[in-house]
Design a protein around this motif. Structure first.
Motif, PDB file in Angstrom:
ATOM      1  N   THR A  23       5.672  -3.416  14.340  1.00 16.85           N
ATOM      2  CA  THR A  23       4.560  -2.682  13.722  1.00 16.85           C
ATOM      3  C   THR A  23       3.220  -3.033  14.357  1.00 16.85           C
ATOM      4  O   THR A  23       2.173  -2.631  13.855  1.00 16.85           O
ATOM      5  N   ASN A  24       3.264  -3.814  15.442  1.00 18.26           N
ATOM      6  CA  ASN A  24       2.065  -4.171  16.194  1.00 18.26           C
ATOM      7  C   ASN A  24       1.074  -5.027  15.402  1.00 18.26           C
ATOM      8  O   ASN A  24      -0.121  -4.989  15.665  1.00 18.26           O
ATOM      9  N   PRO A  54     -20.956  -5.824  23.825  1.00 21.28           N
ATOM     10  CA  PRO A  54     -20.440  -5.992  22.468  1.00 21.28           C
ATOM     11  C   PRO A  54     -19.248  -5.080  22.199  1.00 21.28           C
ATOM     12  O   PRO A  54     -19.177  -3.960  22.716  1.00 21.28           O
ATOM     13  N   HIS A  55     -18.300  -5.577  21.398  1.00 16.07           N
ATOM     14  CA  HIS A  55     -17.137  -4.796  20.986  1.00 16.07           C
ATOM     15  C   HIS A  55     -16.876  -5.098  19.507  1.00 16.07           C
ATOM     16  O   HIS A  55     -17.147  -6.207  19.036  1.00 16.07           O
ATOM     17  N   ILE A  56     -16.367  -4.135  18.804  1.00  7.90           N
ATOM     18  CA  ILE A  56     -16.088  -4.293  17.384  1.00  7.90           C
ATOM     19  C   ILE A  56     -14.606  -4.611  17.204  1.00  7.90           C
ATOM     20  O   ILE A  56     -13.736  -3.815  17.572  1.00  7.90           O
ATOM     21  N   LEU A  57     -14.343  -5.780  16.657  1.00 11.19           N
ATOM     22  CA  LEU A  57     -12.979  -6.191  16.329  1.00 11.19           C
ATOM     23  C   LEU A  57     -12.783  -6.010  14.820  1.00 11.19           C
ATOM     24  O   LEU A  57     -13.461  -6.664  14.021  1.00 11.19           O
ATOM     25  N   GLN A  58     -11.864  -5.131  14.440  1.00 13.20           N
ATOM     26  CA  GLN A  58     -11.540  -4.916  13.029  1.00 13.20           C
ATOM     27  C   GLN A  58     -10.246  -5.643  12.694  1.00 13.20           C
ATOM     28  O   GLN A  58      -9.301  -5.663  13.502  1.00 13.20           O
ATOM     29  N   THR A  59     -10.219  -6.247  11.525  1.00 12.08           N
ATOM     30  CA  THR A  59      -9.030  -6.934  11.039  1.00 12.08           C
ATOM     31  C   THR A  59      -8.585  -6.264   9.741  1.00 12.08           C
ATOM     32  O   THR A  59      -9.394  -6.091   8.817  1.00 12.08           O
ATOM     33  N   PHE A  60      -7.300  -5.893   9.691  1.00  5.66           N
ATOM     34  CA  PHE A  60      -6.745  -5.201   8.524  1.00  5.66           C
ATOM     35  C   PHE A  60      -5.690  -6.099   7.875  1.00  5.66           C
ATOM     36  O   PHE A  60      -4.872  -6.722   8.564  1.00  5.66           O
ATOM     37  N   TYR A  61      -5.713  -6.140   6.554  1.00  2.97           N
ATOM     38  CA  TYR A  61      -4.750  -6.929   5.791  1.00  2.97           C
ATOM     39  C   TYR A  61      -3.863  -5.972   4.991  1.00  2.97           C
ATOM     40  O   TYR A  61      -4.372  -5.117   4.258  1.00  2.97           O
ATOM     41  N   VAL A  62      -2.561  -6.140   5.176  1.00  2.00           N
ATOM     42  CA  VAL A  62      -1.589  -5.260   4.516  1.00  2.00           C
ATOM     43  C   VAL A  62      -0.635  -6.105   3.692  1.00  2.00           C
ATOM     44  O   VAL A  62       0.067  -6.976   4.227  1.00  2.00           O
ATOM     45  N   GLN A  63      -0.624  -5.884   2.384  1.00  5.47           N
ATOM     46  CA  GLN A  63       0.320  -6.581   1.515  1.00  5.47           C
ATOM     47  C   GLN A  63       1.730  -6.074   1.841  1.00  5.47           C
ATOM     48  O   GLN A  63       2.014  -4.885   1.736  1.00  5.47           O
ATOM     49  N   SER A  64       2.599  -7.015   2.254  1.00  9.60           N
ATOM     50  CA  SER A  64       3.920  -6.598   2.745  1.00  9.60           C
ATOM     51  C   SER A  64       5.048  -6.855   1.752  1.00  9.60           C
ATOM     52  O   SER A  64       6.151  -6.368   1.940  1.00  9.60           O
ATOM     53  N   ASN A  65       4.820  -7.649   0.707  1.00 10.27           N
ATOM     54  CA  ASN A  65       5.868  -7.848  -0.297  1.00 10.27           C
ATOM     55  C   ASN A  65       5.258  -8.364  -1.591  1.00 10.27           C
ATOM     56  O   ASN A  65       4.182  -8.960  -1.590  1.00 10.27           O
ATOM     57  N   ARG A  66       6.006  -8.148  -2.731  1.00 17.09           N
ATOM     58  CA  ARG A  66       5.619  -8.722  -4.003  1.00 17.09           C
ATOM     59  C   ARG A  66       6.092 -10.159  -4.054  1.00 17.09           C
ATOM     60  O   ARG A  66       6.738 -10.651  -3.130  1.00 17.09           O
ATOM     61  N   PRO A  86       0.782  -1.236   0.000  1.00 20.13           N
ATOM     62  CA  PRO A  86       0.000   0.000   0.000  1.00 20.13           C
ATOM     63  C   PRO A  86       0.810   1.280   0.000  1.00 20.13           C
ATOM     64  O   PRO A  86       0.487   2.226  -0.713  1.00 20.13           O
ATOM     65  N   LYS A  87       1.912   1.343   0.803  1.00 25.63           N
ATOM     66  CA  LYS A  87       2.652   2.595   0.880  1.00 25.63           C
ATOM     67  C   LYS A  87       4.052   2.320   1.412  1.00 25.63           C
ATOM     68  O   LYS A  87       4.226   1.641   2.410  1.00 25.63           O
ATOM     69  N   THR A  88       5.036   2.853   0.725  1.00 27.46           N
ATOM     70  CA  THR A  88       6.427   2.688   1.153  1.00 27.46           C
ATOM     71  C   THR A  88       7.144   4.021   1.072  1.00 27.46           C
ATOM     72  O   THR A  88       6.690   4.973   0.432  1.00 27.46           O
ATOM     73  N   THR A  89       8.276   4.083   1.744  1.00 25.43           N
ATOM     74  CA  THR A  89       9.142   5.268   1.671  1.00 25.43           C
ATOM     75  C   THR A  89      10.511   4.831   1.199  1.00 25.43           C
ATOM     76  O   THR A  89      10.888   3.663   1.312  1.00 25.43           O
ATOM     77  N   GLY A  90      11.276   5.747   0.683  1.00 23.96           N
ATOM     78  CA  GLY A  90      12.608   5.422   0.182  1.00 23.96           C
ATOM     79  C   GLY A  90      12.615   5.262  -1.313  1.00 23.96           C
ATOM     80  O   GLY A  90      11.583   5.338  -1.983  1.00 23.96           O
ATOM     81  N   LEU A  93       8.323  -0.065   4.466  1.00 22.40           N
ATOM     82  CA  LEU A  93       6.866  -0.026   4.574  1.00 22.40           C
ATOM     83  C   LEU A  93       6.453   1.026   5.593  1.00 22.40           C
ATOM     84  O   LEU A  93       6.972   1.093   6.698  1.00 22.40           O
ATOM     85  N   VAL A  94       5.518   1.879   5.189  1.00 28.54           N
ATOM     86  CA  VAL A  94       5.022   2.905   6.096  1.00 28.54           C
ATOM     87  C   VAL A  94       4.252   2.242   7.243  1.00 28.54           C
ATOM     88  O   VAL A  94       3.534   1.265   7.052  1.00 28.54           O
ATOM     89  N   ALA A  95       4.394   2.760   8.448  1.00 29.54           N
ATOM     90  CA  ALA A  95       3.720   2.187   9.615  1.00 29.54           C
ATOM     91  C   ALA A  95       2.214   2.155   9.416  1.00 29.54           C
ATOM     92  O   ALA A  95       1.617   3.097   8.870  1.00 29.54           O
ATOM     93  N   PHE A  96       1.596   1.055   9.851  1.00 29.99           N
ATOM     94  CA  PHE A  96       0.150   0.885   9.727  1.00 29.99           C
ATOM     95  C   PHE A  96      -0.580   1.899  10.592  1.00 29.99           C
ATOM     96  O   PHE A  96      -0.227   2.152  11.744  1.00 29.99           O
ATOM     97  N   ASN A  97      -1.638   2.464  10.010  1.00 29.80           N
ATOM     98  CA  ASN A  97      -2.478   3.409  10.733  1.00 29.80           C
ATOM     99  C   ASN A  97      -3.930   3.116  10.353  1.00 29.80           C
ATOM    100  O   ASN A  97      -4.318   3.305   9.199  1.00 29.80           O
ATOM    101  N   PRO A  98      -4.743   2.623  11.298  1.00 30.13           N
ATOM    102  CA  PRO A  98      -6.117   2.235  10.943  1.00 30.13           C
ATOM    103  C   PRO A  98      -6.965   3.390  10.449  1.00 30.13           C
ATOM    104  O   PRO A  98      -8.000   3.160   9.803  1.00 30.13           O
ATOM    105  N   THR A  99      -6.558   4.617  10.724  1.00 27.56           N
ATOM    106  CA  THR A  99      -7.326   5.778  10.249  1.00 27.56           C
ATOM    107  C   THR A  99      -6.844   6.287   8.904  1.00 27.56           C
ATOM    108  O   THR A  99      -7.422   7.225   8.357  1.00 27.56           O
ATOM    109  N   ASP A 100      -5.773   5.681   8.359  1.00 26.93           N
ATOM    110  CA  ASP A 100      -5.213   6.094   7.076  1.00 26.93           C
ATOM    111  C   ASP A 100      -5.351   4.951   6.074  1.00 26.93           C
ATOM    112  O   ASP A 100      -4.584   3.993   6.086  1.00 26.93           O
TER     113      ASP A 100
END
Length: 447
Positions: free
Chosen positions: A255-256, A206-218, A169-173, A180-187
């Protein structure tokens, strides 16, 4: 003289009319079983114990036999109405005194017991708080109307398809050295896809558990059998990030993320790192939120097994193919219904169901030996034999029909014809007495 025969015939016809009249009177009585008057001829005993030319001296009522044939099943709007379709009787208890009935019109008393209009309690097997039936002796059924306790989430099962065409999704350099840019659930630019599921703590909050998937390599270079693609998986609870480190579990990565999932060149899930001890394609996830702020804290931190078995990575859009968790909040009993096998299943406001009790039915080797007590009830006798008690549908016992009643089995048309026949028989016997009287008068007047 033939007075005795005629008189017995009148009595017999009168008894037959009584039985027919009772059948007709109960044509609308739920669970009623029509009766049939059965007669026997009467002969005087000869002094020698033999003789073939004896003349009968009339008839007598041998028995009034009830006809235990099936009545029609009629649907009702009352969920407490139950009909037996087949053999058997409801087993009723009145202060410990057991009777039997085919009338399934029940209501609930102030204590939650299922009773008929006379106050007799329906009996069966009752269930404990976990819905397990105690199938020993049948006891009066009492419906437990208490709230069902909450169940905290312990397992989450999900199957998704991750699009193999997705890029990091987003890299620097500057390539080829990038970070890889640090994960941010609001971004949204820091992750590829996300899902959410509602989970429950020990108090049912009740609580909402969100799961995020980040492609980390080609795709990595190498033979097709070893080509892999990895994704980082992150979780956020009620918008709080990062989650706390669960005791006894591996610490989160820098990166948590809760770990990585890897796929082979054919889109098959091959690795989940770190994986749960007993399930290779599952994470052990800590579900918790701090006790500060406006977010409702979790009553007790949850350790959840997050199972991704069946997840794929194909060249098609992202999709959630299956998502399920096993927790639920507390619930109130909203309704209950009776199944064919007699199980009374309660439905709760939290969407769960639980077995509350099971109705039993009883049958007899000789149902005609039962003693009629009135009020649609029978009593066991030595002639009927011992009751054979069991769950509906077992052995020769009938099944139950909920929200239904069994109509009287009186054949109204047939009984009206029988009434005409009995009336003619009565008239014929009266005529024999009249004829005998004329003959006697003739004899008396002989000169």
């Amino acid at each position: 003289m033939g007075f005795q025969q005629g008189l017995s015939g009148l009595n017999a016809a009168s008894k037959s009319l009584d039985v027919i009249g009772n059948n007709i009177a109960n044509a609308n009585t739920v669970g009623f079983k029509m009766a049939q008057a059965q007669f026997a001829d009467v002969y005087a005993n000869s002094l020698s114990g033999g003789g073939t030319n004896s003349v009968g001296i009339g008839t007598r009522l041998a028995t009034v036999a009830q006809q235990f044939t099936q009545g029609n099943i009629t649907g009702t709007n009352n969920p407490l109405d139950i009909a037996i379709n087949g053999a058997g009787f409801f087993r009723m208890s009145t202060n410990g005194s057991i009777t039997y009935s085919r009338n399934g019109q029940f209501q609930m008393d102030k204590n939650g017991g299922l009773v008929n209009s006379q106050g007799a309690q329906l009996t069966g097997y009752v269930a404990n708080a976990q819905g397990v039936l105690s199938t020993g002796a049948a006891v009066p059924i009492v419906i437990n109307t208490a709230d069902v306790a909450a169940n905290q989430t312990a397992n989450i099962n999900t199957r998704v398809n991750l699009d193999s065409r997705e890029l990091v999704p987003k890299t620097t350099g500057t390539p080829p050295i990038t970070t890889l840019v640090a994960f941010n659930p609001t971004d949204p630019s820091t992750f590829n896809k996300a899902t959410s599921v509602e989970v429950f703590d020990s108090l049912g909050n009740p609580h909402i558990l969100q799961t995020f998937y980040v492609q980390s390599n080609r795709a990595l270079p190498g033979p097709p059998s070893t080509v892999t693609k990895e994704w980082d998986v992150f979780t956020v609870v009620d918008g709080v990030y990062p989650p706390l480190t669960p005791p006894g579990l591996p610490a989160p990565t820098p990166t948590n993320s809760i770990g990585k999932v890897g796929f082979d060149a054919f889109g098959k899930l091959t690795t989940v790192t770190p994986s749960a001890a007993t399930t290779p394609f599952a994470f052990d996830v800590r579900i918790d939120v701090p006790s500060t702020g406006s977010v409702t804290p979790i009553s007790t931190p949850l350790l959840v097994k997050y199972d991704l078995t069946g997840t794929t990575q194909f060249g098609s859009p992202f999709s959630v193919n299956f998502l399920k968790q096993d927790g639920f909040t507390s619930g109130k009993l909203s309704k209950f219904n009776t199944s064919k096998d007699g199980s009374i299943v309660g439905s709760y406001t939290n969407g769960t169901t639980r077995v509350l009790a099971q109705v039993v039915v009883a049958n007899f080797v000789n149902p005609n030996g039962l003693q009629s007590l009135g009020d649609n009830q029978w009593n066991e006798t030595a002639t009927s034999g011992q009751p054979l008690v069991g769950s509906p549908g077992s052995g020769s016992l009938g099944v139950l029909a909920a929200s239904s009643t069994e109509d009287s089995n009186t054949d109204l048309t047939g009984e009206l014809v029988n009434m005409i026949t009995a009336q003619r028989i009565y008239q014929a016997n009266a005529q024999t007495i009249k004829t005998q009287d004329q003959i006697l008068q003739t004899l008396v007047n002989l000169r």
